[in-house]
Design a protein around this motif. Structure first.
Motif, mmCIF file in Angstrom:
data_model
loop_
_atom_site.group_PDB
_atom_site.id
_atom_site.type_symbol
_atom_site.label_atom_id
_atom_site.label_comp_id
_atom_site.label_asym_id
_atom_site.label_seq_id
_atom_site.Cartn_x
_atom_site.Cartn_y
_atom_site.Cartn_z
ATOM 1 N N ASP A 236 37.180 24.866 44.611
ATOM 2 C CA ASP A 236 37.387 24.009 45.752
ATOM 3 C C ASP A 236 39.022 23.707 45.901
ATOM 4 O OD1 ASP A 236 37.790 21.925 43.774
ATOM 5 O OD2 ASP A 236 35.786 21.528 43.924
ATOM 6 N N ARG A 237 39.596 22.555 46.623
ATOM 7 C CA ARG A 237 40.611 22.317 46.875
ATOM 8 C C ARG A 237 41.212 21.694 45.499
ATOM 9 N NH1 ARG A 237 42.449 19.087 52.200
ATOM 10 N NH2 ARG A 237 40.894 20.184 53.797
ATOM 11 N N SER A 238 40.504 21.188 44.446
ATOM 12 C CA SER A 238 41.016 20.404 43.217
ATOM 13 C C SER A 238 41.166 21.592 42.062
ATOM 14 C CB SER A 238 39.997 19.345 42.803
ATOM 15 O OG SER A 238 39.953 18.378 43.747
ATOM 16 N N ASN A 239 40.047 22.294 41.829
ATOM 17 C CA ASN A 239 39.871 23.119 40.764
ATOM 18 C C ASN A 239 39.117 24.359 40.706
ATOM 19 O OD1 ASN A 239 37.264 22.240 39.659
ATOM 20 N ND2 ASN A 239 38.552 20.553 39.187
ATOM 21 N N GLY A 240 39.276 25.462 39.780
ATOM 22 C CA GLY A 240 38.402 26.521 40.115
ATOM 23 C C GLY A 240 38.867 27.646 39.112
ATOM 24 N N ILE A 241 38.546 29.095 39.236
ATOM 25 C CA ILE A 241 38.819 29.919 38.309
ATOM 26 C C ILE A 241 39.107 31.220 39.376
ATOM 27 C CG2 ILE A 241 36.354 30.517 38.058
ATOM 28 C CD1 ILE A 241 37.179 31.466 35.038
ATOM 29 N N GLY A 242 40.037 31.664 38.808
ATOM 30 C CA GLY A 242 40.680 32.982 39.611
ATOM 31 C C GLY A 242 40.271 34.383 38.754
ATOM 32 N N PHE A 243 39.626 35.737 39.345
ATOM 33 C CA PHE A 243 39.635 36.690 38.741
ATOM 34 C C PHE A 243 40.394 37.609 39.371
ATOM 35 C CE2 PHE A 243 35.759 34.348 37.901
ATOM 36 C CZ PHE A 243 35.488 34.614 36.690
ATOM 37 N N ARG A 244 41.155 38.685 38.678
ATOM 38 C CA ARG A 244 41.949 39.639 39.477
ATOM 39 C C ARG A 244 41.234 40.837 39.083
ATOM 40 N NH1 ARG A 244 48.173 40.139 40.162
ATOM 41 N NH2 ARG A 244 48.252 42.145 40.476
ATOM 42 N N VAL A 245 40.805 41.562 39.869
ATOM 43 C CA VAL A 245 39.930 42.409 40.117
ATOM 44 C C VAL A 245 40.381 43.857 40.444
ATOM 45 C CG1 VAL A 245 37.624 43.063 41.209
ATOM 46 C CG2 VAL A 245 38.210 40.809 40.888
ATOM 47 N N GLN A 246 39.701 44.946 39.951
ATOM 48 C CA GLN A 246 40.151 46.227 40.257
ATOM 49 C C GLN A 246 38.757 46.915 40.408
ATOM 50 O OE1 GLN A 246 42.170 49.567 41.185
ATOM 51 N NE2 GLN A 246 43.413 47.925 40.094
ATOM 52 N N ALA A 247 38.667 47.382 41.655
ATOM 53 C CA ALA A 247 37.329 47.980 42.219
ATOM 54 C C ALA A 247 37.307 49.704 41.843
ATOM 55 C CB ALA A 247 37.072 47.805 43.543
ATOM 56 N N LYS A 248 36.408 50.228 41.508
ATOM 57 C CA LYS A 248 36.197 51.810 41.146
ATOM 58 C C LYS A 248 34.807 51.903 41.566
ATOM 59 C CE LYS A 248 40.201 52.182 39.242
ATOM 60 N NZ LYS A 248 41.141 52.819 39.666
ATOM 61 N N ARG A 249 34.675 53.193 42.329
ATOM 62 C CA ARG A 249 33.354 53.739 42.681
ATOM 63 C C ARG A 249 32.701 54.862 41.804
ATOM 64 N NH1 ARG A 249 33.086 58.539 45.720
ATOM 65 N NH2 ARG A 249 35.010 59.644 46.086
ATOM 66 N N LEU A 250 31.450 54.853 42.024
ATOM 67 C CA LEU A 250 30.714 55.743 41.193
ATOM 68 C C LEU A 250 30.639 56.916 41.999
ATOM 69 C CD1 LEU A 250 28.688 56.280 38.700
ATOM 70 C CD2 LEU A 250 26.947 55.607 40.303
ATOM 71 N N PHE A 251 30.775 58.270 41.170
ATOM 72 C CA PHE A 251 30.826 59.418 41.862
ATOM 73 C C PHE A 251 29.568 60.018 41.662
ATOM 74 C CE2 PHE A 251 35.232 58.394 42.079
ATOM 75 C CZ PHE A 251 35.875 59.562 43.010
ATOM 76 N N PRO A 252 29.099 61.135 42.353
ATOM 77 C CA PRO A 252 27.761 61.888 42.100
ATOM 78 C C PRO A 252 27.779 62.536 40.670
ATOM 79 C CG PRO A 252 28.649 62.620 44.123
ATOM 80 C CD PRO A 252 29.867 61.809 43.635
#
Length: 256
Positions: free
Chosen positions: A46-62
């Protein structure tokens, strides 16, 4: 579909299901993605506090592999190392998000249940994992990595006495918890590991997050709401540059 297309589809579906006017989706431009990679910042709080995640997305292939997980030339873990380094500098938690599809025998019920009615195997469509586990497994195969994943809905599995930030922290701790050995479907044994020493804790909400929340919550006539969106878009584009990210998502906990 590419990671970018899948991410945009996810944003679209969330927006479609939350048409109250309190959800705004501004996909990153191709220019931003090419300049900053595909790192995506998720802020839970919220405006006061929280937690941040830096994310890298990857997809599954056949093939049953996340074929873009490691670089084909040079240091195979270069992208992973950059993700961890950038997250560390900003006091964020590095994370991988995997886009999955139905794969017979692989996606079973998650051991960690929540109060909501998400059902296996569909909730494995988007899963999360820690870079430490990806690096230690040194494999892009689903069969080797699934034991270290969680469905991403656990990041927002709140209850009457649990804030959004607390839910995200709890999911992070579950990811870092001890992983027992498990037998894979082809008879191989996946080596477990001890609990990882990772700090998951709230921090003061960054100024740019507070600013974006305040712009969105500012009272304005209905016919001028589009001006608010433009203001958010302009500030968000500045943030992409300042934080060296391609995307930003703020999950604002508005409950008293």
């Amino acid at each position: 579909m590419s990671e970018e297309t899948t991410a945009e589809t996810v944003l679209y579906e969330i927006a479609r299901r939350h048409q109250s006017g309190n959800y705004i989706a501004i996909p990153a431009t191709k220019v931003a993605e090419s300049k900053h990679g595909a790192d995506w910042l998720w802020w839970f709080g919220d405006r006061s506090n929280g937690i941040g995640f830096r994310v890298q997305a990857k997809r599954l292939f056949p093939s049953g592999r996340y074929e873009s997980l490691f670089k084909k030339t040079g240091d195979p873990h270069a992208q992973l190392k950059k993700l961890v380094s950038k997250a560390s500098k900003a006091n964020h938690v590095p994370l991988y998000c995997f886009y999955n599809f139905k794969s017979p025998g692989n996606f079973v019920k998650c051991n960690h249940q929540c109060m909501h009615d998400y059902r296996a195997p569909s909730y494995w469509g988007c899963s999360i994992a820690l870079p430490q586990d990806i690096k230690s497994q040194n494999s892009d195969s689903l069969i080797d990595l699934q034991g270290f994943m969680l469905p991403w809905h656990l990041l927002v599995c709140t209850g009457p006495k649990r804030s959004l930030a607390d839910a995200a922290i709890n999911a992070g701790r579950m990811l870092a918890d001890t992983k027992p050995r498990r037998k894979l479907k082809d008879g191989r044994l996946q080596v477990g590991r001890q609990k990882l020493s990772i700090k998951f804790a709230k921090q003061t909400t960054p100024l740019f997050v507070r600013e974006l929340i305040e712009i969105q919550e500012r009272s304005r006539p209905i016919d001028s709401q589009i001006e608010g969106w433009r203001e958010i878009n302009a500030r968000a584009q500045e943030v992409l540059e300042e934080e060296d990210i391609a995307g930003l998502t703020i999950f604002n906990d508005t409950r008293l």
